[in-house]
Design a protein around this motif. Structure first.
Motif, PDB file in Angstrom:
ATOM      1  N   VAL A 188       0.664  -1.275   0.036  1.00 55.05           N
ATOM      2  CA  VAL A 188      -0.226   0.151   0.104  1.00 55.05           C
ATOM      3  C   VAL A 188       0.946   0.968   0.177  1.00 55.05           C
ATOM      4  O   VAL A 188       0.928   2.434  -0.817  1.00 55.05           O
ATOM      5  N   ALA A 189       2.355   1.104   0.671  1.00 57.50           N
ATOM      6  CA  ALA A 189       2.720   2.888   0.968  1.00 57.50           C
ATOM      7  C   ALA A 189       3.042   2.515  -0.422  1.00 57.50           C
ATOM      8  O   ALA A 189       3.815   4.068  -0.556  1.00 57.50           O
ATOM      9  N   ASN A 190       3.972   1.428  -1.436  1.00 57.48           N
ATOM     10  CA  ASN A 190       4.348   1.866  -2.454  1.00 57.48           C
ATOM     11  C   ASN A 190       3.081   2.805  -3.481  1.00 57.48           C
ATOM     12  O   ASN A 190       3.904   2.260  -4.536  1.00 57.48           O
ATOM     13  N   GLY A 191       2.254   1.641  -3.163  1.00 60.27           N
ATOM     14  CA  GLY A 191       0.867   1.856  -4.481  1.00 60.27           C
ATOM     15  C   GLY A 191       0.373   1.145  -5.308  1.00 60.27           C
ATOM     16  O   GLY A 191      -0.581   0.631  -5.476  1.00 60.27           O
ATOM     17  N   GLY A 192       1.180  -0.379  -4.855  1.00 63.00           N
ATOM     18  CA  GLY A 192       0.060  -1.203  -5.571  1.00 63.00           C
ATOM     19  C   GLY A 192       1.982  -1.988  -5.483  1.00 63.00           C
ATOM     20  O   GLY A 192       2.805  -2.349  -4.904  1.00 63.00           O
ATOM     21  N   PRO A 193       1.617  -3.612  -6.506  1.00 61.80           N
ATOM     22  CA  PRO A 193       2.159  -4.433  -6.540  1.00 61.80           C
ATOM     23  C   PRO A 193       4.200  -3.541  -7.178  1.00 61.80           C
ATOM     24  O   PRO A 193       3.790  -2.831  -8.271  1.00 61.80           O
ATOM     25  N   LEU A 237       0.144  -7.907 -14.703  1.00 65.76           N
ATOM     26  CA  LEU A 237       0.824  -7.761 -12.951  1.00 65.76           C
ATOM     27  C   LEU A 237       0.614  -6.499 -12.877  1.00 65.76           C
ATOM     28  O   LEU A 237       0.006  -6.233 -10.920  1.00 65.76           O
ATOM     29  N   SER A 238      -0.062  -5.998 -13.159  1.00 66.04           N
ATOM     30  CA  SER A 238      -0.496  -4.038 -12.766  1.00 66.04           C
ATOM     31  C   SER A 238      -2.022  -4.369 -12.156  1.00 66.04           C
ATOM     32  O   SER A 238      -2.010  -3.771 -11.826  1.00 66.04           O
ATOM     33  N   GLN A 239      -2.487  -5.665 -12.291  1.00 68.73           N
ATOM     34  CA  GLN A 239      -4.087  -6.356 -11.584  1.00 68.73           C
ATOM     35  C   GLN A 239      -3.884  -6.406 -10.620  1.00 68.73           C
ATOM     36  O   GLN A 239      -5.003  -7.238 -10.899  1.00 68.73           O
ATOM     37  N   LEU A 240      -3.016  -7.231 -10.786  1.00 72.94           N
ATOM     38  CA  LEU A 240      -2.267  -8.312  -9.225  1.00 72.94           C
ATOM     39  C   LEU A 240      -3.960  -7.852  -7.430  1.00 72.94           C
ATOM     40  O   LEU A 240      -3.401  -6.522  -7.595  1.00 72.94           O
ATOM     41  N   GLY A 241      -4.354  -9.506  -8.013  1.00 76.73           N
ATOM     42  CA  GLY A 241      -5.337  -8.571  -6.419  1.00 76.73           C
ATOM     43  C   GLY A 241      -6.807  -7.883  -6.497  1.00 76.73           C
ATOM     44  O   GLY A 241      -7.435  -8.412  -5.924  1.00 76.73           O
ATOM     45  N   LEU A 242      -6.658  -8.088  -8.007  1.00 74.04           N
ATOM     46  CA  LEU A 242      -8.403  -7.846  -8.681  1.00 74.04           C
ATOM     47  C   LEU A 242      -8.905  -8.722  -7.678  1.00 74.04           C
ATOM     48  O   LEU A 242      -9.149 -10.123  -8.766  1.00 74.04           O
ATOM     49  N   PRO A 243     -10.351  -8.674  -7.574  1.00 74.66           N
ATOM     50  CA  PRO A 243     -11.225  -9.895  -8.053  1.00 74.66           C
ATOM     51  C   PRO A 243     -12.273 -10.731  -8.872  1.00 74.66           C
ATOM     52  O   PRO A 243     -11.864  -9.794 -10.262  1.00 74.66           O
ATOM     53  N   ALA A 276      -4.383  -7.273 -21.355  1.00 77.07           N
ATOM     54  CA  ALA A 276      -3.261  -7.167 -21.575  1.00 77.07           C
ATOM     55  C   ALA A 276      -2.283  -7.353 -22.731  1.00 77.07           C
ATOM     56  O   ALA A 276      -1.519  -5.921 -23.249  1.00 77.07           O
ATOM     57  N   TYR A 277      -3.065  -7.806 -23.191  1.00 75.79           N
ATOM     58  CA  TYR A 277      -2.468  -7.663 -24.799  1.00 75.79           C
ATOM     59  C   TYR A 277      -2.883  -6.607 -25.145  1.00 75.79           C
ATOM     60  O   TYR A 277      -2.407  -5.647 -26.564  1.00 75.79           O
TER      61      TYR A 277
END
Length: 365
Positions: free
Chosen positions: A233-238, A262-268, A289-290
């Motif tokens: 969270v402190a980093n603003g994301g993965p 990878l920028s969408q890691l953690g989404l439901p 992504a593509y």
């Protein structure tokens, strides 16, 4: 000849009497009364102040109703945000935005009437101005509400990412995870650490303890899921660069697709969804992504068995792992990213709840 008073009175009476040989004169029928026409009420100068006072009170009532609606949506936002129901919290923000965009009754421009009606109208005017001021204050808080929602969404998402990361402590020798930890600590605290050094030694322990103290976490020097979450969270994301270098990708487009995924890691997971920052289904993630890399893929998972078939030992970043009903994307080091629940990194596999496996495919040259 003397004429008496009786004679003066009786003579005209006798003259008016009907002759003896005529019957009494017929009386004409009486017509029913005619109702007067209904006229529209006309305000007289005396009525005008009453009308202005009533109009002022109506404006106040409408303004007060709008203000109460805004306050109700704000209460719904706070309640659902605390409960972790971020979808409803997002709807509440939308409700506030709509209410704040609706025009309110205009303030009067004419002079106030005299007398009691003037007192009522003036009081209503002051109350309406107070309601307008309060509503403007609440509407001005919309950016702050959006920020709170975004932070809660990020924390919820990073909690899912953290669940897949290993617990670490002094002496841990998971070089990749320790490297990610050090990179996050450097960004969060400015710690004097070397990310490429895989050792979890005293300096790393001290940096973890410092971060825990700043975040009001138990100061243990160990890294669990809560510490991982707060670091992310402190980093603003993965930490995409730390997770994936892209050097082994067959093309820059393939590397860009992996970074986007990878920028969408953690989404439901949500069936049929292609909602960056919110939710995806499996083929929605890979096609989106593509698309960020300039490559168009079919929308459905089975149809994404396109491009060149590749062998398992030849897999490179961006290659697709396709089943009849599911699809994932190869990252590196035996890992793939897929929209399960949540979007996550998992070990490479070819089985998926009984679905026929179609193979590995490289969409780009």
């Amino acid at each position: 000849m003397t004429i008496g008073v009786a004679t003066l009175v009786s003579a005209p009476t006798a003259a008016l009497a009907a002759p003896a040989d005529q019957g009494p004169e017929a009386v004409p029928p009486v017509a029913p009364p005619v109702a007067p026409p209904v006229l529209a009420p006309v305000l007289t100068p005396t009525d005008q102040p009453d009308a202005l006072a009533a109009e002022a009170l109506a404006r106040v009532a409408e303004t007060q109703r709008r203000l109460a609606a805004v306050e109700a949506e704000l209460t719904r936002f706070d309640t659902t945000l605390r409960a972790g129901d971020l979808k409803t919290a997002r709807l509440a923000i939308g409700g506030v935005e709509k209410l704040c965009a609706d025009p309110l009754p205009a303030l009067p421009t004419e002079a106030m009437p005299q007398g009691w009606a003037g007192v009522v109208a003036a009081s209503a005017d002051r109350l309406q101005r107070e309601h307008l001021r309060r509503r403007d204050e609440l509407c001005a808080s919309l950016p702050q509400l959006a920020g709170r929602l975004a932070e809660a969404q990020l924390r919820q998402r990073m909690e899912r990412v953290a669940a897949a990361l290993p617990a670490l402590k002094a002496g841990s020798r998971d070089a990749e995870s320790v490297g990610q930890l050090k990179t996050l600590l450097i960004k969060a605290t400015g710690a004097k650490l070397t990310a490429k050094n895989p050792s979890y030694g005293p300096s790393t322990t001290a940096a973890v303890r410092e971060f825990q103290a700043k975040r009001s976490l138990p100061v243990t020097g160990r890294v669990d899921k809560v510490v991982w979450r707060e670091l992310l969270v402190a980093n603003g994301g993965p930490l995409t660069p730390a997770v994936f270098s892209g050097k082994a990708a067959p093309s820059e487009r393939a590397a860009a697709a992996v970074r986007a995924a990878l920028s969408q890691l953690g989404l439901p997971y949500e069936w049929g969804a292609v909602k960056p920052g919110e939710s995806f289904d499996c083929s929605g993630l890979t096609s989106w992504a593509y698309r960020q890399a300039g490559v168009t893929l079919p929308r459905h998972s089975t149809d994404q068995a396109v491009g060149s078939p590749v062998a398992r030992e030849d897999l490179r970043p961006g290659d697709l792992i396709v089943w009849q009903g599911h699809v994932a994307m190869y990252v590196d080091k035996g890992r793939m990213i897929e929209a399960g629940d949540p979007v996550r990194l998992t070990a490479l596999r070819t089985s998926n709840v009984g679905m026929p496996f179609l193979g590995f495919f490289r969409p780009t040259a």
